[in-house]
Enzyme design. Structure first.
Site, PDB file in Angstrom:
ATOM      1  CD  GLU A   1      13.434   2.220   9.801  1.00  0.00           C
ATOM      2  OE1 GLU A   1      13.827   3.325  10.214  1.00  0.00           O
ATOM      3  OE2 GLU A   1      13.995   1.153  10.068  1.00  0.00           O
TER       4      GLU A   1
ATOM      5  CB  CYS B   1      13.667   9.744   6.630  1.00  0.00           C
ATOM      6  SG  CYS B   1      14.642   8.725   5.543  1.00  0.00           S
TER       7      CYS B   1
ATOM      8  CD  GLU C   1       9.826  14.267  10.244  1.00  0.00           C
ATOM      9  OE1 GLU C   1       8.681  13.798  10.398  1.00  0.00           O
ATOM     10  OE2 GLU C   1      10.762  13.608   9.763  1.00  0.00           O
TER      11      GLU C   1
ATOM     12  CB  VAL D   1       0.788   7.588  10.716  1.00  0.00           C
ATOM     13  CG1 VAL D   1       0.180   6.367  10.042  1.00  0.00           C
ATOM     14  CG2 VAL D   1       0.006   8.841  10.316  1.00  0.00           C
ATOM     15  N   GLY D   2       2.761   6.035  12.660  1.00  0.00           N
ATOM     16  CA  GLY D   2       3.454   4.786  12.993  1.00  0.00           C
ATOM     17  C   GLY D   2       3.058   4.262  14.373  1.00  0.00           C
TER      18      GLY D   2
ATOM     19  CE  LYS E   1      -1.635   3.013   2.059  1.00  0.00           C
ATOM     20  NZ  LYS E   1      -1.404   4.443   1.699  1.00  0.00           N
TER      21      LYS E   1
ATOM     22  N   GLY F   1       6.907   6.040   7.691  1.00  0.00           N
ATOM     23  CA  GLY F   1       6.093   7.249   7.609  1.00  0.00           C
ATOM     24  C   GLY F   1       6.291   8.079   8.861  1.00  0.00           C
TER      25      GLY F   1
HETATM   26  P1  NAD Z   1       2.455   9.459   6.766  1.00  0.00           P
HETATM   27  O1  NAD Z   1       2.699   8.903   8.123  1.00  0.00           O
HETATM   28  O2  NAD Z   1       1.418  10.497   6.608  1.00  0.00           O
HETATM   29  O3  NAD Z   1       2.024   8.286   5.757  1.00  0.00           O
HETATM   30  C1  NAD Z   1       2.845   7.142   5.568  1.00  0.00           C
HETATM   31  C2  NAD Z   1       1.983   6.021   5.001  1.00  0.00           C
HETATM   32  O4  NAD Z   1       1.032   5.606   5.987  1.00  0.00           O
HETATM   33  C3  NAD Z   1       1.152   6.418   3.769  1.00  0.00           C
HETATM   34  O5  NAD Z   1       1.122   5.334   2.873  1.00  0.00           O
HETATM   35  C4  NAD Z   1      -0.229   6.665   4.377  1.00  0.00           C
HETATM   36  O6  NAD Z   1      -1.295   6.526   3.457  1.00  0.00           O
HETATM   37  C5  NAD Z   1      -0.277   5.586   5.446  1.00  0.00           C
HETATM   38  N1  NAD Z   1      -1.235   5.855   6.532  1.00  0.00           N
HETATM   39  C6  NAD Z   1      -1.663   7.051   6.998  1.00  0.00           C
HETATM   40  N2  NAD Z   1      -2.535   6.860   8.027  1.00  0.00           N
HETATM   41  C7  NAD Z   1      -2.624   5.520   8.224  1.00  0.00           C
HETATM   42  C8  NAD Z   1      -3.327   4.705   9.160  1.00  0.00           C
HETATM   43  N3  NAD Z   1      -4.112   5.223  10.102  1.00  0.00           N
HETATM   44  N4  NAD Z   1      -3.157   3.371   9.086  1.00  0.00           N
HETATM   45  C9  NAD Z   1      -2.323   2.816   8.168  1.00  0.00           C
HETATM   46  N5  NAD Z   1      -1.648   3.536   7.243  1.00  0.00           N
HETATM   47  C10 NAD Z   1      -1.786   4.881   7.282  1.00  0.00           C
HETATM   48  O7  NAD Z   1       3.867   9.951   6.217  1.00  0.00           O
HETATM   49  P2  NAD Z   1       4.223  10.667   4.833  1.00  0.00           P
HETATM   50  O8  NAD Z   1       3.732  12.077   4.881  1.00  0.00           O
HETATM   51  O9  NAD Z   1       3.821   9.805   3.681  1.00  0.00           O
HETATM   52  O10 NAD Z   1       5.825  10.663   4.881  1.00  0.00           O
HETATM   53  C11 NAD Z   1       6.591  11.576   5.612  1.00  0.00           C
HETATM   54  C12 NAD Z   1       7.056  10.972   6.925  1.00  0.00           C
HETATM   55  O11 NAD Z   1       7.764   9.759   6.681  1.00  0.00           O
HETATM   56  C13 NAD Z   1       8.023  11.866   7.669  1.00  0.00           C
HETATM   57  O12 NAD Z   1       7.678  11.869   9.027  1.00  0.00           O
HETATM   58  C14 NAD Z   1       9.373  11.171   7.488  1.00  0.00           C
HETATM   59  O13 NAD Z   1      10.324  11.404   8.497  1.00  0.00           O
HETATM   60  C15 NAD Z   1       8.962   9.749   7.448  1.00  0.00           C
HETATM   61  N6  NAD Z   1       9.980   8.929   6.796  1.00  0.00           N
HETATM   62  C16 NAD Z   1      10.786   8.158   7.592  1.00  0.00           C
HETATM   63  C17 NAD Z   1      11.779   7.372   7.022  1.00  0.00           C
HETATM   64  C18 NAD Z   1      12.667   6.498   7.871  1.00  0.00           C
HETATM   65  O14 NAD Z   1      13.302   5.616   7.325  1.00  0.00           O
HETATM   66  N7  NAD Z   1      12.754   6.709   9.174  1.00  0.00           N
HETATM   67  C19 NAD Z   1      11.945   7.363   5.633  1.00  0.00           C
HETATM   68  C20 NAD Z   1      11.121   8.184   4.869  1.00  0.00           C
HETATM   69  C21 NAD Z   1      10.130   8.949   5.461  1.00  0.00           C
END
Ligand code: NAD
Length: 498
Positions: free
Chosen positions: A253, A287, A388, A235-236, A179, A231
């Site tokens: 992550e 990230c 962040e 959310v994580g 997804k 992400g």
């Molecule tokens: P996000 O948390 O908004 O979304 C990430 C993913 O989760 C998307 O596919 C989204 O549709 C899904 N999602 C959202 N709500 C959900 C839920 N309730 N249940 C399940 N899935 C859900 O993040 P983003 O805006 O896509 O990305 C930016 C973030 O990602 C930043 O915080 C960045 O630091 C982080 N990031 C971390 C790393 C790492 O390796 N640590 C790498 C890249 C990005």
């Protein structure tokens, strides 16, 4: 040759076929540099997710029984296809999420590196043998796949991050439901098309595009054995809570607030070059992007001046234009978030040395551009020093000593990456030892990772797992210990002792 751009639009990939979604809700993929609509993809429902998980569950027994070297052969072919289609895939990713072409080429290259590296594990996937404490008894342990893996990814590395998860999951014998982020569904569909073109059997890799609800349906599906999530931290942590309530494994992550220390004795030219790249590369949406620079007093003024001088010269524009140094932010809401934080920084007392506004460049009005921004006078308690931002904004902070600088670096909830610029080996080694992040660089910015080393963060950035390296195999397998007693009599461990 596979026509990537001919991958059917508006469909999911389930059980070996591109299929219409159950409902008619669609996501629109928009070029963030121009506002051009690139296409549509399903905004999938729980029913679509269910279909994909069932297909993956059905495919699992025979994929699991396929010898790992055979599984890996398919992945080697996938790596070759990625090489052949690198340019096409990079162009699509640039159009879909905005970063410049040299960076999306790097994004695809990372997926190529990862796929070759991990496919090699098909002939290893080592367990170990060890002596038993009993005579005539063999003891060894092997890795076992988990089942159906749910992969949830962000938009900033639309090819590399999915590869870090999907490729190891597959070589270990799991099947996958992918997804991707709602901002980059077309890149995800193209990546999926390449993997399946390499010869994955139907159901082994399934794609369901969609937003948060689709992700939540995947997390809550009873057929999932593991969720691998990258992400935001907010959310994580929600995803983790839902998985843990049902005893489902989860690897996370998440966010970062990465910092670089620049000591008085550093090579300031090198530091300025490296930090311009770390802070403003990918428009600050990595990230590992550098969002804090912690400087000791004598270097302060020069660091700010040299950084501002370089950042001022960055040309903003469409990432497909070879003259462009920095693309737009991924979306209007991401730009809004950056604008809000810069406003917060101003109110908190930081000085805007450069940027702090949308660029006034003709031709960029339709994109989500924001000028490279340097905030000076940032102090550790400020929200702009703690939270962040995920955009082209870097805060400069003062530290009286190495000790204070390390304390500032560690004084946030996140722990992804950090760096130090110095010519003093004692200071460098102390920083390496005392900084509490998953990645530390010396005389390099905070960004950049190689696939054969573990990648991930401490504290609110992760939950102890690592991607990349051989450590990623621990995410996608569990251990089975095997004892074979060939003594022909009852032998009781710990009890039958002389
Ligand atoms: P996000 O948390 O908004 O979304 C990430 C993913 O989760 C998307 O596919 C989204 O549709 C899904 N999602 C959202 N709500 C959900 C839920 N309730 N249940 C399940 N899935 C859900 O993040 P983003 O805006 O896509 O990305 C930016 C973030 O990602 C930043 O915080 C960045 O630091 C982080 N990031 C971390 C790393 C790492 O390796 N640590 C790498 C890249 C990005």
């Amino acid at each position: 040759m596979l026509e990537l751009l001919a991958v059917p639009q508006g469909r999911n990939y389930i059980a070996g076929r591109w299929v219409d979604p159950v409902g008619d809700r669609m996501l629109t993929s928009v070029n963030p540099a121009t506002g051009e609509v690139l296409g549509v993809a399903p905004d999938s429902s729980a029913a679509d997710v269910d279909r994909a998980v069932r297909a993956a569950a059905e495919a699992w027994p025979s994929w699991r029984a396929t010898p790992a070297p055979r599984r890996a052969e398919i992945l080697f072919r996938a790596a070759e296809l990625l090489v052949r289609h690198k340019e096409e895939l990079a162009r699509l990713a640039t159009r879909e999420m905005g970063k410049i072409l040299t960076e999306t080429r790097g994004d695809v290259q990372e997926a190529i590196d990862m796929t070759y590296f991990i496919a090699g594990e098909g002939r290893r996937l080592h367990g170990y043998t060890t002596p038993s404490e009993m005579p005539r008894k063999a003891a060894y342990c092997v890795r076992q796949p988990l089942g159906v893996v749910g992969v949830i990814t962000p938009w900033n590395f639309p090819v590399a991050i999915p590869s870090w998860k999907i490729v190891p999951a597959l070589v270990c014998g799991n099947t996958v439901v992918f997804k991707p982020a709602p901002e980059t569904p077309l890149s995800a569909a193209a990546f999926t098309a390449l993997l399946v073109e390499a010869g994955l059997p139907p159901g082994v890799l399934n794609l369901v595009t969609g937003g948060d609800e689709t992700g939540a349906a995947l997390v809550d599906h009873p057929g999932i054995a593991l969720i691998s999530f990258t992400g935001s931290t907010d959310v994580g942590l929600q995803v983790a809570a839902r998985c843990q309530a049902r005893g489902v494994r989860v690897s996370l992550e998440m966010g970062g607030k990465n910092a670089a220390i620049v000591l008085d004795d550093a090579d300031l030219e090198l530091a300025a070059d490296a930090l311009t790249w770390s802070a403003f590369g990918t428009t600050g949406q990595r990230c590992t992007a550098c969002s804090r620079i912690v400087v000791t007093p004598r270097a302060h003024r020069e660091v700010v001046e040299r950084l501002a001088d370089r950042a001022r010269r960055l040309r903003l524009g469409d990432g497909l234009d070879p003259a462009t140094d920095m693309g737009p932010l991924v979306s209007a809401s991401q730009r809004q978030r950056v604008e809000t934080y810069v406003e917060i920084g101003r109110r908190e007392g930081a000085t805007v040395v450069l940027g702090g506004e949308r660029p006034r460049v003709p031709g960029l009005e339709r994109g989500f551009f924001y000028a490279p921004t340097i905030l000076d006078g940032v102090t550790p308690g400020m929200r702009v020093a703690q939270e962040e931002i995920f955009g082209p904004v870097v805060g400069v902070m003062d530290a009286a000593s190495l000790e204070e600088a390390i304390e500032i670096v560690n004084g946030v909830r996140y722990g992804l990456s950090a760096s130090i610029f110095t010519r003093d080996v004692f200071a460098a080694m102390r920083a390496v030892e005392e900084i509490r992040t998953g990645i530390v660089y010396v005389n390099h910015g905070t960004t950049g990772a190689e696939v054969h080393l573990p990648f991930g963060g401490t504290r609110a950035t992760g939950n102890g797992h690592r991607e990349g390296g051989l450590q990623v195999l621990d995410v996608f397998t569990e251990w089975k210990s095997v004892y074979i007693d060939y003594s022909g009599r009852l032998q009781r461990a710990q009890i039958d002792r002389d």
